[in-house]
Design an enzyme around this catalytic site. Sequence first.
Site, PDB file in Angstrom:
ATOM      1  N   SER A 206       0.897  -1.075  -0.995  1.00 27.52           N
ATOM      2  CA  SER A 206      -0.258  -0.476   0.108  1.00 27.52           C
ATOM      3  C   SER A 206       0.899   1.056   0.169  1.00 27.52           C
ATOM      4  O   SER A 206       1.579   0.979   0.410  1.00 27.52           O
ATOM      5  CB  SER A 206      -0.611   0.104   1.852  1.00 27.52           C
ATOM      6  OG  SER A 206      -2.107  -0.459   1.210  1.00 27.52           O
ATOM      7  N   LYS A 228      -9.014  -2.343  12.476  1.00 26.32           N
ATOM      8  CA  LYS A 228      -9.404  -0.381  12.221  1.00 26.32           C
ATOM      9  C   LYS A 228     -10.534  -0.781  11.373  1.00 26.32           C
ATOM     10  O   LYS A 228     -11.307   0.266  10.900  1.00 26.32           O
ATOM     11  CB  LYS A 228      -8.220  -0.014  11.894  1.00 26.32           C
ATOM     12  CG  LYS A 228      -8.392   1.125  11.657  1.00 26.32           C
ATOM     13  CD  LYS A 228      -6.756   1.823  11.041  1.00 26.32           C
ATOM     14  CE  LYS A 228      -6.182   3.783  11.471  1.00 26.32           C
ATOM     15  NZ  LYS A 228      -4.904   4.198  10.946  1.00 26.32           N
ATOM     16  N   ASP A 229     -10.739  -1.550   9.993  1.00 22.27           N
ATOM     17  CA  ASP A 229     -11.328  -2.145   9.212  1.00 22.27           C
ATOM     18  C   ASP A 229     -12.791  -2.307   9.905  1.00 22.27           C
ATOM     19  O   ASP A 229     -13.594  -2.304   9.735  1.00 22.27           O
ATOM     20  CB  ASP A 229     -10.763  -3.107   8.342  1.00 22.27           C
ATOM     21  CG  ASP A 229     -10.099  -2.451   7.309  1.00 22.27           C
ATOM     22  OD1 ASP A 229     -10.101  -1.968   7.061  1.00 22.27           O
ATOM     23  OD2 ASP A 229      -9.530  -3.983   6.958  1.00 22.27           O
ATOM     24  N   GLU A 272     -29.552   7.254 -11.726  1.00 24.83           N
ATOM     25  CA  GLU A 272     -29.315   6.928 -10.885  1.00 24.83           C
ATOM     26  C   GLU A 272     -28.200   7.743 -10.392  1.00 24.83           C
ATOM     27  O   GLU A 272     -27.152   8.611 -11.183  1.00 24.83           O
ATOM     28  CB  GLU A 272     -28.476   6.200  -9.813  1.00 24.83           C
ATOM     29  CG  GLU A 272     -29.693   4.741 -10.071  1.00 24.83           C
ATOM     30  CD  GLU A 272     -30.464   4.929  -9.044  1.00 24.83           C
ATOM     31  OE1 GLU A 272     -31.267   6.357  -8.119  1.00 24.83           O
ATOM     32  OE2 GLU A 272     -30.546   3.561  -8.264  1.00 24.83           O
TER      33      GLU A 272
END
Length: 396
Positions: A206, A228-229, A272
Amino acid sequence: MRILKTHVLLRFVNSYIVDSPQPANISYLWNFGSLLALCLGIQIVTGAFLAMHYQPNVDLAFNSVEHIMRDVNNGWIVRYTHANVASFFFIFVYSHVARGLYYGSYKSPRVLVWSIGVIILILMIAIAFLGYVLPYGQMSLWGATVITNLLSAIPVFGQDIVELIWGGFSVSNATLNRFFSLHYLLPFLLAALAIAHMIALHTEGSNNPNGVTSNGDRYAMHPYFIFKDLVTFFAFFLVLSIIVFYYPNLLGHSDNYIPADPMVTPASIVPEWYLLPFYAILRSIPNKLLGVVAMFGSLVIFLILPLVDVSRIRGNQFRPAMKLAFWFFVVDFFILMWIGSQHPNSPYVEIGQIATAFYFSWFLVIIPVIGIIENSLFDLTLSEGAILTDEAENNK
């Protein structure tokens, strides 16, 4: 053989979810990826249950959706969850893309990760459009008619392509069957691309807010980032539950609760909310063919970011000019979203044209110009630093 397969699966889970090293300084902005995976799982599961009761027939589609809502046990929860998670899917993906733009996640060595992500976004939009047609309300029918008709702008073969998609000379049974089949199958392709996206990300790791290599300061995915997720998972479920149980039609269009009628054109045909920016770009260009090209180009243009951003500095943390340009782009995106919901009258048409021009200029002009200026200033600073160093050495 079974033990070997289990061992391989456990190694995969351990490598990607348990022991995967992540930069220590990533924030909650990096949680959108896991939220998108959760949304995809919810959509596939709820979609499978909806498909058990849905009838892809122009005479039965609308009533089958009402049957799901009224007669199937807890069918209304499944249907409203499916419809609202689609909106959250786009909220999260736009936030995910914005985070990538701000922190320069599209730069080498993550070009492949970014490219797969752009393809996922385009496929998501196609799947969402197909799903919007299936309830076969007024907006479904006329949205499908308008959007598919855009392909008639293609020279020579345009009308033939439209009739091939329709399976006839208008949106009909054949069209609904094709849209239903594709809407059911394409999410599995989306899941495969998501796995490829994750594998490519795992290869390079990451990015982080500072945009610098942080190989020496990493933590394992579990338990630090898993928990954390979970924080954002629970927050998402809380907001989703409130919307599904109390405001289920907050993000939908009321005209889609009217059965499709090919003899009555709605006062305003709009897609939408999450497709409105691209719809505004389409309408801002008077020429039909150029409008279609611009609409698709507004998505494909994300692929050129690794090429046009020539700055040596990764991300906007240390780039004040690019940070300002980024927020201008965000405001422009919301302006396009607002314009897409309005009738194509003055002054909305003119505002849409200005916003569209800025949208493409941001990629093709603003980003490369700021990068060139920053590189020139960087080289000038290095030169001045070298001169001062030489003078200091001479004085000694």
